[in-house]
Design a protein around this motif. Structure first.
Motif, mmCIF file in Angstrom:
data_model
loop_
_atom_site.group_PDB
_atom_site.id
_atom_site.type_symbol
_atom_site.label_atom_id
_atom_site.label_comp_id
_atom_site.label_asym_id
_atom_site.label_seq_id
_atom_site.Cartn_x
_atom_site.Cartn_y
_atom_site.Cartn_z
ATOM 1 N N GLY A 18 0.784 -1.179 -0.047
ATOM 2 C CA GLY A 18 0.065 0.036 0.020
ATOM 3 C C GLY A 18 0.934 1.225 -0.067
ATOM 4 O O GLY A 18 0.234 2.452 0.720
ATOM 5 N N MET A 19 2.076 1.056 -0.540
ATOM 6 C CA MET A 19 2.951 2.487 -0.458
ATOM 7 C C MET A 19 3.175 2.720 -2.049
ATOM 8 O O MET A 19 4.058 4.052 -2.124
ATOM 9 N N GLY A 20 2.624 2.143 -2.922
ATOM 10 C CA GLY A 20 2.977 2.685 -4.324
ATOM 11 C C GLY A 20 2.538 3.785 -4.772
ATOM 12 O O GLY A 20 3.145 4.749 -5.184
ATOM 13 N N LEU A 21 1.171 3.836 -4.495
ATOM 14 C CA LEU A 21 0.617 5.214 -4.943
ATOM 15 C C LEU A 21 0.873 6.475 -3.848
ATOM 16 O O LEU A 21 1.040 7.471 -4.433
ATOM 17 N N THR A 22 1.447 6.026 -2.725
ATOM 18 C CA THR A 22 1.882 7.071 -1.997
ATOM 19 C C THR A 22 2.985 7.489 -2.319
ATOM 20 O O THR A 22 3.498 8.841 -2.313
ATOM 21 N N LEU A 23 3.827 6.637 -2.626
ATOM 22 C CA LEU A 23 5.111 7.127 -3.357
ATOM 23 C C LEU A 23 5.148 7.701 -4.517
ATOM 24 O O LEU A 23 5.893 8.905 -4.843
ATOM 25 N N CYS A 24 4.144 7.412 -5.532
ATOM 26 C CA CYS A 24 3.997 8.226 -6.591
ATOM 27 C C CYS A 24 3.506 9.728 -6.456
ATOM 28 O O CYS A 24 4.113 10.652 -6.977
ATOM 29 N N LYS A 25 2.567 9.962 -5.417
ATOM 30 C CA LYS A 25 2.044 11.154 -4.967
ATOM 31 C C LYS A 25 3.179 12.102 -4.602
ATOM 32 O O LYS A 25 3.455 13.153 -4.699
ATOM 33 N N LYS A 26 4.138 11.259 -3.635
ATOM 34 C CA LYS A 26 5.225 12.089 -3.046
ATOM 35 C C LYS A 26 6.282 12.445 -4.231
ATOM 36 O O LYS A 26 6.635 13.625 -4.085
ATOM 37 N N LEU A 27 6.516 11.596 -5.031
ATOM 38 C CA LEU A 27 7.555 12.017 -5.925
ATOM 39 C C LEU A 27 7.086 12.954 -7.138
ATOM 40 O O LEU A 27 7.568 13.811 -7.529
ATOM 41 N N ALA A 28 5.737 12.932 -7.411
ATOM 42 C CA ALA A 28 4.975 13.948 -8.234
ATOM 43 C C ALA A 28 5.206 15.324 -7.634
ATOM 44 O O ALA A 28 5.385 16.336 -8.314
ATOM 45 N N GLY A 29 5.100 15.384 -6.321
ATOM 46 C CA GLY A 29 5.073 16.588 -5.614
ATOM 47 C C GLY A 29 6.356 17.155 -5.681
ATOM 48 O O GLY A 29 6.745 18.349 -5.790
ATOM 49 N N LEU A 30 7.437 16.268 -5.516
ATOM 50 C CA LEU A 30 8.994 16.735 -5.403
ATOM 51 C C LEU A 30 9.251 17.218 -6.744
ATOM 52 O O LEU A 30 10.387 17.963 -7.020
ATOM 53 N N LEU A 31 8.741 16.613 -7.818
ATOM 54 C CA LEU A 31 8.848 17.174 -9.249
ATOM 55 C C LEU A 31 8.280 18.417 -9.579
ATOM 56 O O LEU A 31 8.328 18.842 -10.856
ATOM 57 N N GLY A 32 7.447 18.717 -8.738
ATOM 58 C CA GLY A 32 6.804 20.240 -8.971
ATOM 59 C C GLY A 32 5.442 20.097 -9.533
ATOM 60 O O GLY A 32 4.785 21.114 -10.121
ATOM 61 N N GLY A 33 4.986 18.885 -9.646
ATOM 62 C CA GLY A 33 3.810 18.388 -10.400
ATOM 63 C C GLY A 33 2.694 17.956 -9.173
ATOM 64 O O GLY A 33 2.842 18.159 -8.098
ATOM 65 N N HIS A 34 1.593 17.231 -9.734
ATOM 66 C CA HIS A 34 0.759 16.473 -9.033
ATOM 67 C C HIS A 34 0.118 15.158 -9.746
ATOM 68 O O HIS A 34 0.062 15.202 -10.940
ATOM 69 N N ILE A 35 -0.397 14.345 -8.980
ATOM 70 C CA ILE A 35 -0.981 13.214 -9.736
ATOM 71 C C ILE A 35 -2.206 13.091 -9.010
ATOM 72 O O ILE A 35 -2.713 13.360 -7.782
ATOM 73 N N THR A 36 -3.308 12.791 -9.989
ATOM 74 C CA THR A 36 -4.868 12.702 -9.694
ATOM 75 C C THR A 36 -5.461 11.125 -10.037
ATOM 76 O O THR A 36 -4.845 10.637 -11.240
ATOM 77 N N LEU A 37 -6.648 10.897 -9.549
ATOM 78 C CA LEU A 37 -7.236 9.928 -10.101
ATOM 79 C C LEU A 37 -8.372 10.458 -10.748
ATOM 80 O O LEU A 37 -9.321 11.038 -10.151
ATOM 81 N N ASP A 38 -8.579 10.124 -12.018
ATOM 82 C CA ASP A 38 -9.607 10.638 -12.638
ATOM 83 C C ASP A 38 -10.971 10.194 -12.577
ATOM 84 O O ASP A 38 -11.294 8.858 -12.970
#
Length: 609
Positions: A569-589
Motif C-alpha cells: 500500500g505504498m506504491g501510490l503514496t510514493l507516486c504522489k510524493k515523487l510527483a510533488g517533489l517534481l513540482g507536479g501532481h497526480i490525480t485519479l480521474d
C-alpha cells in the motif's frame, strides 16, 4: 393544519391571532350563510316564475296546433255525414290534409258493413309525409280498427275527444312514430253513430314546438300521457323518471280538453350557474380577506407581545445551557419593561459565572483531549507497525515460497522438463523476484524521501521516449488477453526538464498497478499537453476500477483496497510524493468509467527558486 396547530401551542401571538380570526369566521359564516340561502331561494323563485311563463307560452303554441286539428276535424265531419260515397270520402280525406298542413294524417272509418259492397271494413286513411300526401283504404282481419282506441274512444264518449297517443303500426306501412289523434263520431240522419273521423298530430310536429323557447341551454320539455308515457320531448334522452329528478326544477300543467301533461325540466346546474360563479368569487374574496386579517392581527399582536417572546426565548436558551445571548435593557416602564430589565440583570450575572466555569472546563477538556489524541496516535502507530510488519512478512514470504518451490522443481525434475515448462517456471521465478524487489525498492525509497521537500531537476527528457521507456519496464501478466498501447498527441521533439529516475519510477509504478489488476482489455500510457506550461501523462486500464467512496483513500500510505492483493500500500503514496517533489501532481480521474485512469501533470521546466 397539524403543523399550524403545533405552532400555535408555542406562539402566543399566533394563538391570539387565530382566536380573533375564528370569532370573525363564525360571524362571517352566519351572515354569509343567511345571505346565500336567501339568495338561493330568490334565484330559484325567479327561475320558477320564468319557467312557468315559458311553459305557458309553449302550451299556447301546442294548443294552437291542436286547435287547428280540432277545427279541421269538426268542420269536415258534417261534410262526411252529407256525402256518404266511398269516392267522395277518399277525396275529402285527402282534401283535409291539403288545407291543414299541421295535420299529419286523417282517417274516416265506418261501422261494420256500412257499405255493403265494400265488405265489413271500410276506412280511408291519408298521410302527409313532408308535403307528399298518400291515401289508402285500410281495415282487415289483421288490422281490426274497430278495436283501436282512436276509433272506440270517441264512440264510447259520444263526442269529439283527444285519444292517448299510440304508435302507428298499420300493416304494410313503415310508420313508427307516436301519433296523437283527435276523433269525432259520425251520425246519420236518425242520430245513430255510423263511424269516426279522426285527425292525427305527429310526435315530430310536437317535438319541433318543444324545441323552442328554452330558457336554459340544458332545459327541455316533456309531454306525457295520462298513463305516464312520453308523447313528445325536446330531448332524445328524456325519460318519464325525469319528472321526479331532485337535481332539476320541474314545472307542469295539464293541457285543456286532454289528460296530457306538459312539463318543463330545468337542471339546477343551469339555474344556479351564475349564482355558483358568484359564490366562488365571494368565497375567494372572503378567504383572501381572512388571510389578510390573520396577517394583520398577527402583526399587531406580535408587536405587542414581542418582549415576552424574547424573554421566553432567552429563558429557554439558559435552560438549555446557552448563556451567550443578550436581551438588552428597555426604556419601557410598564410591567413588561420591568420584567425585561430584571431578567437582563440576572442574565448578565449568571453569564459571567458560567463563563468562568466554562473556561475552567475547556482547559480541563483540552488537556484530556490532548492525552486521548496522544494515546490514540500511539495505539494507531503501534497497530500500523504490527500490521505493516505482518503484511511485509506475508508479501515477501509468499513470492519466496513460490521461488523456493520452483527452485526445488528445477533441482529435482529439470532433466524431464521440456523447454515450455522450463520457460513458464523461469518466468514465474523472475516475476516473483521482481515483486520482492519492487516491494523492498518502494519501501526503501519511501524511507529515503522522508524529510525531503524537493529534488533537483536537471534531466532533459523526451516525453514520447519516456512513455516507451516506462512501457518496457513491465511484463504483461496476461499477454493473451491484455495489450499494452502507447499513445501521444505531442510532437516527438517535445522535451521537459525534470528528474528522469523519479519520473520513470512514477510511470512504472502506475503501469505496474494497471498490469496487476487488468485481466483482459488494454493498458494505455499516453502523453498530452493541455497548455504551454505543463505536460500530462495518462495511465489507464480496463480493470475493475476503483469505487467512488475509495477515491480519497488511494494515495494514503499503507492503504490497500483489497487486503489479499500483493504490495504494502505504498506504491501510490510514493507516486504522489515523487510527483510533488517534481513540482507536479497526480490525480485519479473520477470521470473515467472503463477501469482506472491516473493523470500525472508536470511543469515543462522547474520553477526557479
Amino acid at each position: 393544519m397539524s403543523k399550524l396547530a403545533r405552532q400555535s401551542k408555542h406562539s402566543l401571538s399566533l394563538r391570539l391571532s387565530l382566536s380573533i380570526l375564528a370569532f370573525t369566521v363564525i360571524i362571517f359564516m352566519i351572515t354569509i350563510g343567511i345571505i346565500f340561502f336567501r339568495s338561493q331561494h330568490f334565484v330559484r323563485q325567479a327561475a320558477t316564475e320564468q319557467a312557468t311563463q315559458i311553459l305557458n307560452n309553449t302550451a299556447q303554441s301546442i294548443m294552437g296546433v291542436m286547435g287547428q286539428v280540432e277545427v279541421a276535424t269538426e268542420n269536415s265531419g258534417w261534410l262526411v255525414e252529407h256525402k256518404l260515397q266511398p269516392d267522395s270520402i277518399m277525396a275529402l280525406s285527402r282534401r283535409i290534409l291539403e288545407l291543414n298542413p299541421d295535420v299529419y294524417g286523417c282517417s274516416i272509418s265506418f261501422e261494420p258493413n256500412f257499405f255493403a259492397d265494400q265488405g265489413k271494413y271500410f276506412s280511408v286513411y291519408s298521410t302527409n309525409e313532408d308535403g307528399h300526401i298518400e291515401t289508402e283504404q285500410e281495415g282487415s282481419y289483421d288490422y281490426d280498427y274497430f278495436n283501436m282506441d282512436w276509433y272506440k274512444e270517441p264512440i264510447r264518449q259520444g263526442k269529439a275527444c283527444w285519444v292517448d297517443p299510440f304508435h302507428d303500426y298499420t300493416p304494410g306501412t313503415s310508420y313508427d312514430m307516436m301519433i296523437a289523434s283527435y276523433g269525432k263520431p259520425l251520425f246519420d240522419a236518425k242520430g245513430r253513430i255510423i263511424g269516426v273521423i279522426s285527425s292525427d298530430l305527429s310526435q315530430r310536429k310536437l317535438s319541433q314546438i318543444l324545441l323552442q323557447n328554452r330558457l336554459y341551454p340544458n332545459a327541455y320539455f316533456i309531454m306525457t300521457s295520462e298513463n305516464g308515457h312520453i308523447i313528445a320531448s325536446g330531448n332524445e334522452k328524456a325519460r318519464p323518471e325525469d319528472l321526479n329528478r331532485s337535481d332539476c326544477l320541474v314545472v307542469s300543467l295539464l293541457l285543456p280538453n286532454t289528460n296530457w301533461k306538459l312539463s318543463y325540466i330545468c337542471p339546477n346546474r343551469d339555474i344556479f350557474k351564475g349564482y355558483n360563479q358568484l359564490v366562488y368569487i365571494v368565497v375567494s374574496l372572503i378567504l383572501f380577506g381572512l388571510m389578510m386579517m390573520l396577517a394583520f392581527s398577527y402583526f399587531v399582536v406580535n408587536r405587542s407581545v414581542s418582549p415576552i417572546k424574547d424573554l421566553a426565548y432567552q429563558a429557554q436558551k439558559m435552560a438549555d445551557g446557552q448563556f451567550d445571548g443578550h436581551l438588552g435593557f428597555t426604556k419601557r416602564i410598564d410591567e413588561i419593561g420591568q420584567l425585561q430589565n430584571s431578567f437582563v440583570s440576572m442574565q448578565e450575572s449568571i453569564t459571567s459565572y458560567v463563563n468562568n466555569l466554562e473556561q475552567v472546563k475547556k482547559e480541563t477538556e483540552q488537556r484530556n483531549q490532548e492525552l486521548i489524541v496522544a494515546k490514540s496516535k500511539a495505539e494507531e502507530a503501534d497497530r500500523k507497525k504490527s500490521a505493516f510488519i505482518q503484511d511485509l512478512s506475508h508479501q515477501i514470504r509468499t513470492p519466496l515460497n513460490i521461488i523456493g518451490g520452483f527452485t526445488q522443481v528445477l533441482r529435482d525434475d529439470h532433466e524431464t522438463m521440456d523447454e515450455t515448462e522450463m520457460a513458464i517456471i523461469t518466468h514465474d521465478i523472475m516475476q516473483n523476484s521482481h515483486t520482492i524487489t519492487n516491494i523492498i525498492d518502494n519501501w526503501m525509497k519511501t524511507l529515503a524521501l522522508e524529510g525531503i521537500d524537493k529534488v533537483e531537476c536537471h534531466d532533459e527528457i523526451n516525453c514520447n521516449e519516456m512513455c516507451k521507456l516506462a512501457a518496457e519496464t513491465i511484463t504483461l501478466r496476461n499477454p493473451n488477453t491484455v495489450t499494452l498501447e502507447i499513445e501521444s498527441d505531442v510532437p516527438d521533439g517535445l522535451h521537459i526538464i525534470t528528474d528522469k529516475e523519479c519520473l520513470l519510477k512514477v510511470l512504472s509504478e502506475l503501469l505496474h498497478n494497471a498490469n496487476k489488476y487488468t485481466q483482459e482489455g488494454t493498458i494505455t500510457i499516453s502523453c498530452s499537453q493541455l497548455d504551454s506550461q505543463s505536460v500530462s501523462f495518462f495511465v489507464s486500464d480496463t480493470g475493475p476500477g476503483i469505487a467512488k467512496d475509495q477515491h480519497e483513500h488511494v494515495f494514503t500510505q499503507f492503504t490497500k483496497l483489497n487486503d489479499f492483493n500483493e504490495g504494502l500500500g505504498m506504491g501510490l503514496t510514493l507516486c504522489k510524493k515523487l510527483a510533488g517533489l517534481l513540482g507536479g501532481h497526480i490525480t485519479l480521474d473520477g470521470t473515467y468509467t472503463k477501469g482506472a485512469r491516473f493523470i500525472l501533470t508536470l511543469p515543462v521546466s522547474p520553477a526557479k527558486t
